[in-house]
Design an enzyme around this catalytic site. Structure first.
Site, PDB file in Angstrom:
ATOM      1  N   CYS A   1     -11.000   2.547   9.139  1.00 21.64           N
ATOM      2  CA  CYS A   1     -10.459   2.378   7.750  1.00 21.64           C
ATOM      3  C   CYS A   1      -9.557   1.374   7.539  1.00 21.64           C
ATOM      4  O   CYS A   1      -9.361   0.614   6.618  1.00 21.64           O
ATOM      5  CB  CYS A   1      -9.416   3.626   7.563  1.00 21.64           C
ATOM      6  SG  CYS A   1      -8.860   3.951   6.028  1.00 21.64           S
TER       7      CYS A   1
ATOM      8  N   CYS B   1      -7.970  11.469   7.564  1.00 25.11           N
ATOM      9  CA  CYS B   1      -7.457  11.788   6.444  1.00 25.11           C
ATOM     10  C   CYS B   1      -8.477  12.561   5.578  1.00 25.11           C
ATOM     11  O   CYS B   1      -8.118  13.458   4.984  1.00 25.11           O
ATOM     12  CB  CYS B   1      -7.336  10.425   5.708  1.00 25.11           C
ATOM     13  SG  CYS B   1      -8.801   9.450   5.524  1.00 25.11           S
TER      14      CYS B   1
ATOM     15  N   GLY C   1       0.824  -1.174  -0.086  1.00 25.33           N
ATOM     16  CA  GLY C   1       0.028   0.091   0.191  1.00 25.33           C
ATOM     17  C   GLY C   1       0.941   1.358   0.029  1.00 25.33           C
ATOM     18  O   GLY C   1       1.552   1.745   0.967  1.00 25.33           O
ATOM     19  N   MET C   2       0.939   1.869  -1.215  1.00 21.42           N
ATOM     20  CA  MET C   2       1.892   3.209  -1.460  1.00 21.42           C
ATOM     21  C   MET C   2       1.021   4.304  -1.050  1.00 21.42           C
ATOM     22  O   MET C   2       0.149   4.693  -1.745  1.00 21.42           O
ATOM     23  CB  MET C   2       2.460   3.200  -2.591  1.00 21.42           C
ATOM     24  CG  MET C   2       3.181   1.964  -2.917  1.00 21.42           C
ATOM     25  SD  MET C   2       4.886   1.473  -2.068  1.00 21.42           S
ATOM     26  CE  MET C   2       5.760   2.907  -2.516  1.00 21.42           C
ATOM     27  N   SER C   3       1.465   4.872   0.040  1.00 22.86           N
ATOM     28  CA  SER C   3       0.627   6.127   0.587  1.00 22.86           C
ATOM     29  C   SER C   3       1.241   7.398   0.072  1.00 22.86           C
ATOM     30  O   SER C   3       0.618   8.634   0.080  1.00 22.86           O
ATOM     31  CB  SER C   3       0.648   6.155   1.913  1.00 22.86           C
ATOM     32  OG  SER C   3       1.996   6.400   2.637  1.00 22.86           O
ATOM     33  N   GLY C   4       2.596   7.361  -0.464  1.00 25.04           N
ATOM     34  CA  GLY C   4       3.141   8.897  -0.793  1.00 25.04           C
ATOM     35  C   GLY C   4       4.099   8.996   0.408  1.00 25.04           C
ATOM     36  O   GLY C   4       4.496  10.229   0.221  1.00 25.04           O
ATOM     37  N   GLY C   5       4.229   8.202   1.617  1.00 26.12           N
ATOM     38  CA  GLY C   5       4.815   8.662   2.637  1.00 26.12           C
ATOM     39  C   GLY C   5       6.049   7.724   2.761  1.00 26.12           C
ATOM     40  O   GLY C   5       6.385   6.749   2.047  1.00 26.12           O
ATOM     41  N   VAL C   6       6.938   7.960   3.823  1.00 27.73           N
ATOM     42  CA  VAL C   6       8.183   7.348   3.775  1.00 27.73           C
ATOM     43  C   VAL C   6       8.062   5.859   4.175  1.00 27.73           C
ATOM     44  O   VAL C   6       8.937   5.116   3.868  1.00 27.73           O
ATOM     45  CB  VAL C   6       9.202   8.191   4.730  1.00 27.73           C
ATOM     46  CG1 VAL C   6       8.706   8.209   6.048  1.00 27.73           C
ATOM     47  CG2 VAL C   6      10.643   7.683   4.600  1.00 27.73           C
ATOM     48  N   ASP C   7       7.062   5.650   5.190  1.00 32.22           N
ATOM     49  CA  ASP C   7       7.103   4.394   5.744  1.00 32.22           C
ATOM     50  C   ASP C   7       6.718   3.114   4.447  1.00 32.22           C
ATOM     51  O   ASP C   7       7.253   2.309   4.668  1.00 32.22           O
ATOM     52  CB  ASP C   7       6.138   4.267   6.905  1.00 32.22           C
ATOM     53  CG  ASP C   7       6.440   5.285   8.036  1.00 32.22           C
ATOM     54  OD1 ASP C   7       7.484   5.263   8.295  1.00 32.22           O
ATOM     55  OD2 ASP C   7       5.402   5.834   8.472  1.00 32.22           O
ATOM     56  N   SER C   8       5.818   3.570   3.779  1.00 33.11           N
ATOM     57  CA  SER C   8       5.507   2.694   2.775  1.00 33.11           C
ATOM     58  C   SER C   8       6.769   2.461   1.686  1.00 33.11           C
ATOM     59  O   SER C   8       6.748   1.624   1.131  1.00 33.11           O
ATOM     60  CB  SER C   8       4.010   2.935   1.973  1.00 33.11           C
ATOM     61  OG  SER C   8       4.163   4.216   1.499  1.00 33.11           O
TER      62      SER C   8
END
Length: 372
Positions: free
Chosen positions: A107, A205, A16-23
């Site tokens: 969610c 969100c 799940g790519m969120s656009g954040g560093v963790d993913s």
């Protein structure tokens, strides 16, 4: 014999790519472990194109840039309808009933580990899914899996994932759960990922950076009413009970009253029948403290849950320290929980999540409070 993660054997993982560093780092770590990795970006909220508050377009751009840098495919999916039906409608109904829900937990339950997993299975032929959550999974020799707190105690997100089923945990990988947050950022920086210094997302969100009261008022009409002290004296006016939660200190607008001490005011009760907000002074006021609670809508990660009269620990809100407690089953769907020490601002509608050491056992929704 236990291990913290299954072996790759070339199996396919949809991250799940969120656009954040963790993913971003999760995808990289899984590639390093030998998995076949692809990204999937979820759009869960239909904002106006001119909406300055929602960064979905920027997040998508960042997610694509990371996937391009790592050399992996990226897919997109729109779960806005599922989110509205299963998360947002619940959020509004709970606020309308005077409770304080946690939409992030819903969610995770309905979207990130249900709709996402179904899409990854049906369309992308996944063996596993992966998210950038700070939790760990442990695979036991008997074939069972357990969900553990993340290594980084400040970032642990097991509280938000207690509704996951045993089957969902078994199909999910959590690579960054083994790391501290600073290590994740360091990996991203060394890789030259655009997300390495991106600010962590905060808040709900679908609200983004908007003022919560303004957002809620567009969906639920406000009903102003009196603010009373715990002794019954009217000392102000609230704009709507739904804007307040137990233990709230800021935003009450009642400081500096005559004949009162200088201790701050806290919300201790919401009287839904009279539409009155009840406040008291001092963070340890008896009306703010609970010695126990009842919990319903139970969910146990291992299907069965702890034994009756178990002595374990509980969190009644995120980032709260664990409190020892004794759990007693009233029936299969309801429990009574007695705390080892009084707990402040336990809030109906919020989640109570139970632990045995680092193992997240599951939890439920706080229903009523026990005082005295």
């Amino acid at each position: 014999m236990t291990s913290l993660n299954p072996t790759s054997n070339g199996k396919k993982v949809i991250v799940g790519m969120s656009g954040g560093v963790d993913s971003s780092v999760s995808a990289y770590l899984l590639m390093q472990q030998g998995f076949e990795v692809e990204g999937l970006f979820m759009k869960n909220w239909e904002e106006d194109d001119t909406d300055e508050y929602c960064a979905a377009a920027d997040d998508l751009k960042d997610a694509q840039a990371v996937c391009d840098k790592l050399g992996i495919k990226m897919h997109t999916v729109n779960f806005a309808a599922e989110y509205w039906d299963n998360v947002f409608e619940y959020f509004l109904a709970e606020y309308k009933a005077g409770r304080t829900p946690n939409p992030d937990i819903m969610c995770n339950k309905e979207i990130k580990f249900k709709a996402f997993l179904e899409f990854a299975d049906d369309i992308l032929d996944a063996d596993y899914i992966a998210m950038g959550h700070y939790v760990r999974r442990r695979d036991n020799s008997d074939g069972s899996v357990e969900m553990l707190r993340g290594v980084d105690g400040n970032k642990d997100q097991s509280y938000f994932l207690y509704t996951l089923s045993h089957e969902q945990v078994a199909r999910s990988l959590f690579p960054v759960g083994e790391l501290e947050k600073h290590q994740v950022r360091e990996i991203a920086q060394k890789l030259g990922l655009i997300t390495h210094d991106k600010k962590d997302s905060t808040g709900i969100c679908f609200i983004g950076e908007r003022k919560f009261t303004d957002f809620l008022a567009t969906y639920l009409p406000a009903q102003p009413g009196d603010i009373e002290t715990s002794e019954g004296e009217v000392i102000g006016t609230h704009q709507g009970l739904m804007y307040h939660t137990l233990g709230q200190r800021k935003g009450l607008g009642i400081g500096g009253l005559k004949n009162s001490n200088e201790d701050p005011w806290y919300v201790v009760e919401k009287d839904l029948v009279r539409n009155v907000l009840i406040v008291a002074q001092g963070g340890n006021h008896p009306r703010l403290m609970s010695t126990g609670m009842t919990v319903n809508q139970l969910h146990w990660v291992d299907r069965t849950g702890p034994a009756n009269n178990s002595t374990i620990t509980v969190k009644t809100r995120y980032r709260q320290r664990d409190v020892g407690c004794t759990l007693t089953y009233d029936d299969a769907d309801n429990i009574t929980v007695m705390f080892d020490e009084p707990v402040a601002a336990v809030t109906p509608g919020q989640s109570a999540v139970f632990y045995d050491g680092d193992i997240c056992l599951g939890g439920g929704i706080i229903d009523t409070l026990i005082r005295g």
